[in-house]
Design an enzyme around this catalytic site. Structure first.
Site, PDB file in Angstrom:
ATOM      1  N   CYS B  89       0.811  -1.360   0.142  1.00  0.00           N
ATOM      2  CA  CYS B  89      -0.140  -0.105   0.067  1.00  0.00           C
ATOM      3  C   CYS B  89       0.804   1.390   0.024  1.00  0.00           C
ATOM      4  O   CYS B  89       0.326   2.363  -0.754  1.00  0.00           O
ATOM      5  CB  CYS B  89      -0.752  -0.001   0.995  1.00  0.00           C
ATOM      6  SG  CYS B  89      -2.087  -1.249   1.106  1.00  0.00           S
ATOM      7  N   HIS B  90       1.875   1.154   0.719  1.00  0.00           N
ATOM      8  CA  HIS B  90       2.709   2.527   0.860  1.00  0.00           C
ATOM      9  C   HIS B  90       3.685   2.605   0.165  1.00  0.00           C
ATOM     10  O   HIS B  90       4.523   3.763   0.155  1.00  0.00           O
ATOM     11  CB  HIS B  90       3.170   2.577   2.684  1.00  0.00           C
ATOM     12  CG  HIS B  90       2.022   2.695   3.350  1.00  0.00           C
ATOM     13  ND1 HIS B  90       1.183   3.764   3.865  1.00  0.00           N
ATOM     14  CD2 HIS B  90       1.600   1.504   4.333  1.00  0.00           C
ATOM     15  CE1 HIS B  90       0.253   3.301   4.529  1.00  0.00           C
ATOM     16  NE2 HIS B  90       0.376   2.002   4.954  1.00  0.00           N
ATOM     17  N   CYS B 190      10.986  15.697  38.690  1.00  0.00           N
ATOM     18  CA  CYS B 190      12.536  15.517  38.263  1.00  0.00           C
ATOM     19  C   CYS B 190      12.689  16.206  37.122  1.00  0.00           C
ATOM     20  O   CYS B 190      13.482  16.815  36.847  1.00  0.00           O
ATOM     21  CB  CYS B 190      12.676  13.845  38.054  1.00  0.00           C
ATOM     22  SG  CYS B 190      12.775  12.927  39.697  1.00  0.00           S
ATOM     23  N   HIS B 191      11.699  15.981  36.173  1.00  0.00           N
ATOM     24  CA  HIS B 191      12.019  16.535  34.627  1.00  0.00           C
ATOM     25  C   HIS B 191      11.456  17.829  34.377  1.00  0.00           C
ATOM     26  O   HIS B 191      12.090  18.641  33.400  1.00  0.00           O
ATOM     27  CB  HIS B 191      11.534  15.541  33.680  1.00  0.00           C
ATOM     28  CG  HIS B 191      11.969  14.048  33.807  1.00  0.00           C
ATOM     29  ND1 HIS B 191      13.159  13.858  33.509  1.00  0.00           N
ATOM     30  CD2 HIS B 191      11.195  12.926  34.237  1.00  0.00           C
ATOM     31  CE1 HIS B 191      13.470  12.482  33.923  1.00  0.00           C
ATOM     32  NE2 HIS B 191      12.297  12.157  34.292  1.00  0.00           N
ATOM     33  N   CYS B 232       9.988   4.045  35.034  1.00  0.00           N
ATOM     34  CA  CYS B 232      10.175   5.171  35.673  1.00  0.00           C
ATOM     35  C   CYS B 232       9.294   5.024  36.938  1.00  0.00           C
ATOM     36  O   CYS B 232       9.534   5.422  38.002  1.00  0.00           O
ATOM     37  CB  CYS B 232       9.524   6.539  35.032  1.00  0.00           C
ATOM     38  SG  CYS B 232      10.886   8.013  34.790  1.00  0.00           S
TER      39      CYS B 232
END
Lengths: 106, 271, 150, 154
Positions: B89-90, B190-191, B232
């Site tokens: 298809c692509h 933290c971020h 995390c």
């Protein structure tokens, strides 16, 4: 099934120094990790790597459990003759993973 | 005077136990860093040690390339009852997948919800190839996701957060600011509040997601953003959500918006 | 402050240890809910805190070095998220230290610092629900150790 | 399509709380580390008894390894690679690991004496490389690598 890959300048001038880069996907289970129940996971690594040109050894490595997963091994050869470069990785379980390339030296 | 102050400071440090290590070199004016900065946003690349950056930069030695090659092979491999491949298809991924990976997660009209790239790939497999979806975090799904996303390398992350995506985005934002786990931390502690500071020796980054899927030195493997999120959560002793869950897709959308403008770096190499 | 309260706490701590995590949700609450009062300044137990044990807890279970530089030279690489604690014992009384360890959000709702004696946390990992980061006696030991940092 | 794979590996670190050196534990738990004597003995076996002299060998390693599980390294030996005089072998050893041997490379008189690999390091330690030349002499290079103690994610 691990699929190794290699890369180098496949068409080289005589006397040229070539860097051969190699890598293979492999967990390199060190034999020193424990599973959830605290049991040691048995070692399963690629313990040897060899590179030959027309059947003659150019380089080999003996690896231990401290080599990281997906081992990469780079080294150098001097382009002296054309031929078949063969690369083989030997697994603890007896499997051999191989790949080959043509080197053309002008 | 000055030297005695320095001596005093040195003594203090010695008495107080060793402080955190020298950080990886980072000069915001270094032109080599430009592709990894957008305004005050900094890709994880800028927080990495030079050796880690070098591993990412070398297309052969970047260990994620092992997965990229598998993804490339899968792209043209027919699968499922329809006996079709992605390329049926692509066509060529290099041409037709450019700019696809940089806009996910995205509201999908057929799914009726926001989905991420992994889910889009599996939707294709089910609907158009009549193939079974790949398991989350399985080798083929990671390989294909990485192969598709890297076609957008260098393009800025650009996700839609308005219209039908609003409620998902808000959900993700809520997650980001909500404390969880025994350590009682939200992502933002933290971020957002503490990037540039250290937990033990570890330098906290801005938690940008533009390089995922990423090869993590710790995992010694390519892995998805959701695996990282679950990791995390586990570290702060919070119960993680399943990979591919609504919660993580919504968070992924919100995180993509935070990384908006940074270039897609897939496949990155991170600690 | 009656003596029955700390006993209840100790009993609770024992129950936690014995019963373990599986049925944490069913565990009895302590007799006096004021033990969970975040601004509580009185000791949590009747056993006096031990600074030597406290120092070990600071390094291991409390993971304090993750964020704070402390006068513990045998441990490398202390974090720098929070303030250094080398003289914290001269800045705060034991009661003030206790409050900060038990639940620092009382003083700063936005702090990154965990609440070390709070059992009502959000989405705690399976098996740890209803438990606290440190046990009551451990908090006392940590407070005793911090009080020595002058 | 949901599935929890985030593994067994980090559980133990998690239970120890943050900053417990989770990566090192996960990688090489509770095994005694090699001693310098063991490393020396192992080297002596590999070099056929020749005592390594300092020099010729340069180990390039990160000052700080961000994660001990994957530490890239390069060994360069300052020596020709001719039939008459070449580097026969390069042995890499991490004496702070449970087992000191990392990898041994065996070379032929070709190219140049430089190799690249990636290793696991259990903790901050000296990494050593010994080159054995065709004349039987052995040369050693050494570098200390600081392995990051992780807070979140090792």
């Amino acid at each position: 099934m691990p699929t190794p890959k290699v890369k180098f300048n496949e068409t080289a001038a005589k006397g040229e120094i070539l860097e051969i880069k190699t890598m293979i996907d492999h967990d390199m289970e060190s034999g020193q990790r424990k599973d959830k129940d605290g049991k040691l996971i048995p070692r399963k690594i690629v313990n040897k790597f060899i590179c030959t040109l027309n059947g003659k050894e150019l380089f080999h490595a003996e690896m231990h459990g401290a080599v990281s997963a997906n081992p990469a091994t780079n080294f150098f050869i001097t382009a002296t003759e054309s031929g078949t470069m063969e690369f083989k990785w030997f697994d603890d379980d007896g499997s051999v993973y191989a790949i080959s390339r043509q080197l053309t030296v002008n | 005077m000055k030297t005695s102050l320095i001596a005093l400071a040195a003594l203090f440090v010695a008495l107080a136990g060793s402080a955190a290590q020298a950080d990886p070199p980072f000069d915001p004016k270094d032109p080599k860093m430009a592709p990894y900065i957008s305004g005050d946003k900094r890709s994880g690349y800028t927080f990495a040690e030079p050796e880690t950056r070098a591993m990412q930069d070398d297309e052969f030695l970047n260990p994620a390339s092992l997965w990229v090659e598998k993804g490339e092979a899968l792209w043209t491999k027919p699968d499922g009852k329809a006996n079709r491949s992605c390329s049926s298809c692509h066509g060529k991924a290099e041409d037709n997948m450019k700019g696809v990976g940089s806009v996910y997660p995205k509201y999908d009209i057929h799914a009726g919800t926001v989905i991420n790239l992994e889910q889009r790939i599996n939707m294709c497999r089910e609907k158009h190839m009549a193939a079974t979806p790949w398991k989350y975090e399985s080798e083929p799904l990671l390989a294909m996701t990485t192969f598709v996303k890297m076609q957008s390398r260098g393009m800025p992350v650009q996700v839609q957060i308005d219209g039908p995506a609003v409620s998902y985005f808000e959900n993700g934002r809520r997650f980001y600011y909500e404390r969880r786990g025994m350590n009682d931390l939200a992502c933002k502690h933290c971020h957002e509040d503490n990037w540039g500071n250290h937990v033990r020796t570890e330098l906290l980054s801005q938690g940008m997601t533009n390089g995922f899927p990423t090869y993590r030195l710790k995992w010694q493997k390519l892995g998805s953003l959701h695996r990282r999120l679950a990791g995390c959560n586990e570290e702060i002793r919070a119960e993680p959500y399943p990979l591919g869950s609504r919660e993580y897709v919504d968070l992924e959308l919100y995180l993509a918006w935070r990384a908006q403008g940074l270039q897609v770096e897939t496949p990155s190499v991170r600690k | 402050m009656g003596t029955s309260l700390p006993r209840a706490v100790l009993a609770l701590a024992l129950t936690v240890a014995v019963v373990g995590a599986a049925d944490a949700a069913q565990r009895k609450k302590p007799a006096d809910p004021s033990i969970w009062e975040p601004t509580r300044r009185a000791p949590l137990t009747e056993v006096k805190g031990d600074p030597v044990r406290g120092r070990v807890i600071v390094i291991k279970k409390g993971s304090c070095l993750t964020c704070h530089v402390m006068p513990i030279p045998e441990e490398a690489d202390h974090g720098d998220i929070g303030p250094p604690l080398a003289t914290v014992g001269s800045r705060y009384t034991p009661a003030e230290l206790r409050m900060r360890v038990v639940d620092p959000k009382v003083l700063n709702p936005d702090t990154i610092m965990p609440s070390f004696y709070k059992s009502t946390l959000n989405r705690v990992a399976k098996g740890l629900e209803g438990t606290t980061f440190l046990e009551a006696q451990e908090v006392e030991d940590v407070v005793a150790y911090l009080s020595t940092l002058k | 399509m949901s599935q929890d794979v985030n593994s067994d590996l980090s559980r133990r670190g998690v239970l120890l709380g943050m900053g417990a050196g989770a990566a090192a534990l996960a990688l090489m738990p509770s095994v005694a580390h090699a001693t310098r004597e063991e490393a020396n003995d192992a080297f002596a076996k590999l070099t056929g008894g020749a005592k390594p002299q300092a020099g010729k060998v340069t180990l390039k390693l990160p000052e700080i390894a961000e994660n001990g599980n994957t530490v890239p390294f390069t060994v360069v030996v300052d020596n020709p690679m001719t039939e008459a005089n070449y580097v026969k072998a390069i042995h890499v050893m991490a004496e702070g690991n449970p087992a000191p041997g990392v990898v041994s490379y065996f070379l032929q008189p070709t190219g140049k004496a430089e190799v690249y690999g990636r290793m696991r390091l259990a903790k901050t330690q000296d990494v050593r490389a010994v080159a054995v030349l065709s004349d039987g002499s052995a040369w050693e290079g050494k570098k200390e690598v600081k392995v990051t103690i992780g807070g979140c994610g090792g």
